[in-house]
Design an enzyme around this catalytic site. Structure first.
Site, short mmCIF file in Angstrom:
data_model
loop_
_atom_site.label_atom_id
_atom_site.label_comp_id
_atom_site.label_asym_id
_atom_site.label_seq_id
_atom_site.Cartn_x
_atom_site.Cartn_y
_atom_site.Cartn_z
N SER A 134 1.69 -9.87 0.06
CA SER A 134 1.42 -8.44 -0.04
C SER A 134 1.73 -7.61 1.19
O SER A 134 1.83 -6.39 1.11
CB SER A 134 -0.03 -8.22 -0.45
OG SER A 134 -0.92 -8.85 0.46
N LYS A 148 0.81 -1.21 0.00
CA LYS A 148 0.00 0.00 0.00
C LYS A 148 0.85 1.27 0.00
O LYS A 148 0.39 2.34 -0.42
CB LYS A 148 -0.93 0.01 1.21
CG LYS A 148 -1.98 -1.08 1.24
CD LYS A 148 -3.11 -0.80 0.29
CE LYS A 148 -4.27 -1.74 0.52
NZ LYS A 148 -5.42 -1.42 -0.37
#
Length: 316
Positions: free
Chosen positions: A304, A59
């Site tokens: 991730s 992110k």
């Protein structure tokens, strides 16, 4: 719904964005492992380790893209998040000296909230899910004039996440398949934009939150259940900007159970890679047999993020 910015979503734009944000992010490593080491009948497997990214997840790429390519108002930035996006926006804002207010639901983990606060951002805890936090953030943006940094449904977010694919392509050329966990779709749409026509992109979702699967079946974004323990993979629906990208460029989706996600998390944790449950979902597709590659298929899995992971959690 986010306001359009007129920014194209393309490989050329991903390259441009990468040049801008590269000094602010980490070029995360890849780990080449024998499939047998992880209990798989696969010659080799590549893991892209966004667990090592600044602020703990992919992110951060999108967050810095917003703050370094847009004009930030005096009121600063606002973001709604289940945790990782908020932590990334708070981190980027703190590094650039920008005020930030992060809106999170009550289900967000204490570790992620502490990460957000430690970067100097204000935290507004509101509602039971991401949709509640998003609604509150939109109201505050209307009052304050702050700049919205959406978790998945803005061009800058998608382009920033697409820089992960640019790096992976350089690190491991000629991949056949990339497995990507899906929540709102920002990451997979960026990756699919970069690899379009050159690698198979497979989205992996929790069975209890089949957001993209439901959208593809309906031909448009629709509400889906949000019951998975992998909370950041369980928004009510994929983004309106995201949907046409993934509908055109993602080959298929695979559903995995929460138990399979937790088992995959434990397998990777023994390596040790220490992913959070959401980050283990893509690997769960392989570990569970829900996705069965050919023995010589060149497969990459995006791991991730690694926030909020403790050995006690992995021990079950």
């Amino acid at each position: 719904m986010t306001a359009p910015t007129g920014v194209a979503i393309s490989r050329a734009e991903i390259e441009r964005v990468h040049r801008i944000i590269a000094p602010a992010i980490r070029r995360t490593p890849v780990l080449r492992v024998s499939g047998a080491d992880l209990g798989l009948e696969l010659e080799s497997l590549t893991l892209k380790l966004e667990t090592t990214q600044r602020a703990g997840s992919f992110k951060t790429r999108g967050a810095f893209t917003h703050l370094l390519t847009r004009e930030v108002p005096a009121a600063g930035v606002a973001a709604a998040s289940g945790g990782n996006h908020g932590a990334a926006v708070a981190f980027a804002a703190g590094r650039l000296g920008v005020p930030a207010r992060i809106f999170v639901p009550r289900t967000s983990s204490a570790i992620k909230l502490e990460r957000i606060r430690s970067s100097g951002a204000s935290v507004d805890v509101h509602g039971e899910g991401y949709a509640d936090a998003l609604a509150r953030s939109e109201a505050w943006v209307g009052e304050s004039g702050a700049m919205v940094v959406h978790a998945f449904d803005q061009p800058e977010t998608i382009l920033g996440q697409g820089t992960l694919a640019l790096e992976l392509d350089e690190q491991v050329p000629d991949l056949d398949t990339v497995l990507v966990g899906v929540g709102g779709g920002g990451l997979i749409s960026g990756i699919a934009t970069w690899f379009e026509g050159r690698a198979r992109i497979v989205g992996v979702e929790p069975e209890l939150a089949p957001t993209l699967t439901r959208a593809l079946a309906a031909g448009e974004p629709v509400d889906a259940p949000t019951e998975s323990l992998a909370r950041s993979l369980a928004p009510k629906r994929v983004g309106t900007l995201v949907y046409p990208i993934v509908a055109r460029r993602v080959e298929r989706t695979v559903l995995v159970s929460d138990d399979e996600i937790l088992r995959a998390q434990r397998v990777l944790g023994r390596d040790p890679i220490w992913p959070e449950p959401e980050a283990a979902a893509a690997f769960a597709a392989l570990a569970s047999g829900r996705y069965c590659p050919a023995p010589d298929e060149r497969v990459a899995v995006v791991v991730s993020g690694g926030n909020a992971i403790m050995e006690a959690e992995l021990a079950g």
